[in-house]
Design a protein around this motif. Structure first.
Motif, short mmCIF file in Angstrom:
data_model
loop_
_atom_site.label_atom_id
_atom_site.label_comp_id
_atom_site.label_asym_id
_atom_site.label_seq_id
_atom_site.Cartn_x
_atom_site.Cartn_y
_atom_site.Cartn_z
N GLU A 16 0.83 -1.20 0.00
CA GLU A 16 0.00 0.00 0.00
C GLU A 16 0.87 1.25 0.00
O GLU A 16 1.90 1.30 0.67
N ALA A 17 0.45 2.24 -0.75
CA ALA A 17 1.21 3.48 -0.81
C ALA A 17 0.98 4.29 0.46
O ALA A 17 -0.13 4.32 1.01
N VAL A 18 2.02 4.92 0.94
CA VAL A 18 1.91 5.76 2.14
C VAL A 18 2.09 7.24 1.78
O VAL A 18 1.69 8.11 2.53
N ALA A 19 2.69 7.48 0.64
CA ALA A 19 2.95 8.87 0.26
C ALA A 19 2.96 9.01 -1.26
O ALA A 19 3.17 8.03 -1.99
N CYS A 24 6.92 13.45 -9.32
CA CYS A 24 6.40 12.70 -10.46
C CYS A 24 4.92 12.35 -10.29
O CYS A 24 4.27 11.91 -11.22
N GLY A 25 4.37 12.55 -9.05
CA GLY A 25 2.96 12.32 -8.83
C GLY A 25 2.59 10.85 -8.67
O GLY A 25 1.41 10.51 -8.64
N ARG A 26 3.59 9.98 -8.57
CA ARG A 26 3.31 8.56 -8.41
C ARG A 26 3.26 8.21 -6.92
O ARG A 26 3.81 8.93 -6.08
N PHE A 27 2.62 7.10 -6.59
CA PHE A 27 2.48 6.68 -5.20
C PHE A 27 3.56 5.66 -4.85
O PHE A 27 3.92 4.82 -5.68
N ASP A 38 13.03 18.08 3.80
CA ASP A 38 11.64 18.18 4.30
C ASP A 38 10.61 17.84 3.23
O ASP A 38 9.43 18.16 3.39
N LYS A 39 11.04 17.19 2.15
CA LYS A 39 10.09 16.78 1.12
C LYS A 39 10.18 15.27 0.95
O LYS A 39 11.28 14.69 0.96
N ALA A 40 9.03 14.64 0.77
CA ALA A 40 9.00 13.20 0.56
C ALA A 40 9.09 12.94 -0.95
O ALA A 40 8.17 13.25 -1.70
N LEU A 41 10.22 12.37 -1.34
CA LEU A 41 10.43 12.10 -2.77
C LEU A 41 10.67 10.62 -2.98
O LEU A 41 11.13 9.92 -2.08
#
Ligand SMILES: [Zn+2]
Ligand SMILES: [Zn+2]
Length: 108
Positions: A16-19, A24-27, A38-41
């Motif tokens: 399951e995706a958490v973020a 790129c907008g992908r999960f 401070d960014k989730a990449l």
């Protein structure tokens, strides 16, 4: 915004995706997402952001290979130097021995 619980990780179809990667907008799942300034990449976008480390490591590996090559040459040089020294020392000793036996100072 789509519900995260119904999304799956782009790399792991069973997780399951958490973020969601803002780049790129992908999960992605917890394992695939990385915190960067401070960014989730995702790992792919992080790689793009910090530059190509693959090229860097390839250059470093080439340098390392060159270092090993030079070290090998040095070891071979030292081995050949000593072998040549032994080979050169053997006939010269033999030659000196014959000279000693047939030297002018040994004749009457
Ligand atoms: Zn991404
Ligand atoms: Zn994943």
């Amino acid at each position: 915004m789509p519900d995260l619980t119904h999304q799956r990780c782009h790399n792991h179809m069973l997780r399951e995706a958490v973020a969601r990667c803002p780049q790129c907008g992908r999960f992605f799942c917890r394992e695939c997402i990385t915190e960067h300034e401070d960014k989730a990449l995702c790992a792919a976008c992080l790689r793009k952001l910090v530059g190509p480390p693959a090229k860097k490591s390839a250059g470093y590996q080439k340098l390392l290979q060159l270092g090993h090559f030079m070290l090998g040459i040095l070891i071979l040089y030292v081995i050949f130097y000593y072998v040549a020294g032994i080979l050169l020392a053997l006939p010269s000793d033999f030659h000196e021995g014959t000279l000693w036996q047939a030297g002018w100072w040994t004749r009457p």
